[in-house]
Design a protein around this motif. Structure first.
Motif, PDB file in Angstrom:
ATOM      1  N   HIS A 271      -4.217  93.717  67.114  1.00  0.00           N
ATOM      2  CA  HIS A 271      -4.794  94.647  66.138  1.00  0.00           C
ATOM      3  C   HIS A 271      -5.398  95.828  66.896  1.00  0.00           C
TER       4      HIS A 271
ATOM      5  N   TYR B 254      -8.235  97.013  66.699  1.00  0.00           N
ATOM      6  CA  TYR B 254      -9.652  96.853  67.048  1.00  0.00           C
ATOM      7  C   TYR B 254      -9.839  96.057  68.346  1.00  0.00           C
TER       8      TYR B 254
ATOM      9  N   ASP C 269      -1.947  97.741  62.495  1.00  0.00           N
ATOM     10  CA  ASP C 269      -2.988  97.374  61.528  1.00  0.00           C
ATOM     11  C   ASP C 269      -2.585  96.055  60.871  1.00  0.00           C
ATOM     12  N   SER C 270      -3.441  95.545  59.986  1.00  0.00           N
ATOM     13  CA  SER C 270      -3.153  94.224  59.397  1.00  0.00           C
ATOM     14  C   SER C 270      -1.817  94.242  58.673  1.00  0.00           C
TER      15      SER C 270
ATOM     16  N   ASN D  58      -7.913  90.027  54.297  1.00  0.00           N
ATOM     17  CA  ASN D  58      -9.097  89.510  55.000  1.00  0.00           C
ATOM     18  C   ASN D  58      -9.685  88.371  54.170  1.00  0.00           C
TER      19      ASN D  58
ATOM     20  N   SER E 240      -5.753  97.228  53.288  1.00  0.00           N
ATOM     21  CA  SER E 240      -6.405  98.488  52.910  1.00  0.00           C
ATOM     22  C   SER E 240      -5.383  99.616  52.784  1.00  0.00           C
TER      23      SER E 240
ATOM     24  N   HIS F 177     -12.997 104.096  57.019  1.00  0.00           N
ATOM     25  CA  HIS F 177     -12.225 102.985  56.455  1.00  0.00           C
ATOM     26  C   HIS F 177     -12.778 102.650  55.064  1.00  0.00           C
TER      27      HIS F 177
ATOM     28  N   GLU G 296     -13.587  99.984  53.905  1.00  0.00           N
ATOM     29  CA  GLU G 296     -14.611  98.934  53.953  1.00  0.00           C
ATOM     30  C   GLU G 296     -16.010  99.527  54.098  1.00  0.00           C
TER      31      GLU G 296
ATOM     32  N   THR H 221      -6.586 101.624  59.033  1.00  0.00           N
ATOM     33  CA  THR H 221      -6.429 101.972  60.460  1.00  0.00           C
ATOM     34  C   THR H 221      -5.013 102.500  60.726  1.00  0.00           C
TER      35      THR H 221
END
Ligand code: 13P
Ligand code: SF4
Length: 307
Positions: free
Chosen positions: A22, A24, A38-39, A112, A127, A196, A198, A213
Motif C-alpha cells: 500500500h 502508506y 491503493d486499496s 476497511n 474510497s 482523503h 476519511e 490515495t
C-alpha cells in the motif's frame, strides 16, 4: 543492493512470490514491492496474481481481501498484528442488528472492514469508487453504509442521497483538525490542498481536492500545480515523489502516521518469505459470502464480470 533487499529479491524469485504494498508503507517497503497501490488497485491486482505466494505489505483487511480473492494461494501479512482500528469498529453481529432494523436496505461496506462484516454486506467499496457504488443502487432502496462516518458523509454529499451511516472513523485521519489545516493554508497560500475522504467534513470542505490515495497519484501526473498540502497518511508522499518529483509535497501534520501501516519492516518481509508465515486465512463459509460483495464492487467499477 544492500543485503536484506538482496535476500528478499532472491527468495521472492525462488518462491514465486509477489510483493504488494500500500502507498502508506515505509519507503524501503515500497521500493522492494512488485506493485504499489491503493486499496482498490491492490484488490484488482489480487484478482490477476499468478504467483504461488502473495506477501501483502499493508494491514490485515487488505491481506484478507487478497486471501478471499485467492483461496488457493498463500497470503502473508509480514506483521500479523497490523490491523486497522476502523475495521474493528463494527462487528458482524452489530451489522446484523442494524440490518434487522432496516429490512430491505442494501449494505455498502468500505473495504476497511473485517471479512465477517463483508460477508454480511451487499457490496464493498473503496474510497475511490464509493460514489459510483452508491449510485449503482436503485434510488428508492435505503442504504446502510459501514463503517466510516466521514466517507459516508462524503458520499451523501456527492450523491445527494441520505445513507444510514455507522459511526466508525479512522483514528489517524481524524487527528487532522481544521485549525491546523487553515494555519497551513495561510502559511502556503499558493499550494493546493488534497485530503482523503476519511478526514473530518470541515477539513474536506476546506480542500481543493477530496481524493483516494490512488486518485492523488493520478492527479499529480497531470496537474499544473507545483505545491500540494497533503491531508492523508504521510507514506503517500514518498509514492507521490516517485510519480511526480518536480512537485513539492507538504504533509499537513506530523500526526498523519498510521502506526499499523508502519509495522512492516524489511526483516519481517524476509522472515515471511523464509517461513511462509504469518499466513492470513479466512474460513471458507465467510470467504464465499465476502467474495460476493468484493466481486460485486469490481464488476460495478470495471464494468465486466469477475466470476
Ligand atoms: P485508499 O483506499 O485510498 O487506499 O485508503 C485506504 C486507507 O486505509 C485509508 O486510510
Ligand atoms: Fe485504517 Fe486509518 Fe490506518 Fe487506513 S490510515 S489503515 S483507515 S487506521
Amino acid at each position: 543492493m544492500p543485503s536484506l533487499q538482496k535476500e528478499i529479491d532472491q527468495l521472492r524469485r525462488q518462491k514465486k512470490a509477489v510483493i504488494l504494498s500500500h502507498t502508506y508503507q515505509p519507503p524501503e517497503i515500497q521500493d522492494i514491492a512488485d506493485i504499489v497501490g491503493d486499496s482498490y488497485g491492490l484488490s484488482l491486482q489480487a484478482t490477476k496474481v499468478e504467483a504461488d505466494l502473495i506477501v501483502f505489505c499493508g494491514v490485515s483487511f487488505m491481506a484478507e481481501t487478497a486471501a478471499i480473492l485467492n483461496p488457493r494461494r498463500r497470503v502473508l501479512l509480514p506483521d500479523a498484528s497490523a490491523g486497522c482500528p476502523m475495521a474493528e469498529m463494527i462487528t458482524a453481529s452489530q451489522l446484523r442488528d442494524l440490518k434487522s432494523q432496516h429490512p430491505g436496505a442494501a449494505v455498502v461496506c468500505y473495504v476497511n472492514s473485517t471479512a465477517e462484516v463483508k460477508a454480511e454486506s451487499s457490496i464493498c467499496c473503496t474510497s475511490s469508487n464509493a460514489v459510483k457504488i452508491v449510485e449503482s443502487i436503485p434510488p428508492e432502496q435505503p442504504i446502510i453504509f459501514v463503517p466510516d462516518r466521514y466517507l459516508g458523509r462524503f458520499v451523501e454529499r456527492r450523491t445527494n442521497r441520505q445513507l444510514i451511516v455507522w459511526d466508525g472513523f479512522c483514528p489517524t485521519h481524524a487527528m487532522l483538525e481544521i485549525d491546523t489545516v487553515l494555519g497551513m493554508k495561510r502559511q502556503y497560500p499558493e499550494a493546493e490542498l488534497m485530503v482523503h475522504p476519511e478526514c473530518m467534513p470541515e477539513v474536506q470542505d476546506a480542500a481543493d481536492h477530496v481524493l483516494s490515495t490512488g486518485q492523488m497519484c493520478e492527479l499529480v501526473k497531470t496537474t499544473e500545480c507545483r505545491r500540494f498540502l497533503v491531508g492523508t497518511e504521510e507514506g503517500i508522499i514518498y509514492t507521490l515523489r516517485q510519480i511526480a518529483p518536480h512537485i513539492d509535497y507538504i504533509s499537513l501534520s506530523p500526526q498523519l502516521v498510521c502506526p499499523n501501516m508502519k509495522k512492516t519492516t524489511l526483516a519481517k518481509v524476509l522472515h515471511s518469505l523464509q517461513t511462509g508465515e504469518p499466513r492470513v486465512t479466512v474460513p471458507t463459509e465467510v470467504a464465499d459470502r465476502a467474495r460476493q460483495a468484493i466481486t460485486a464492487m469490481l464488476e460495478v467499477t470495471e464494468g465486466r464480470s469477475f466470476k
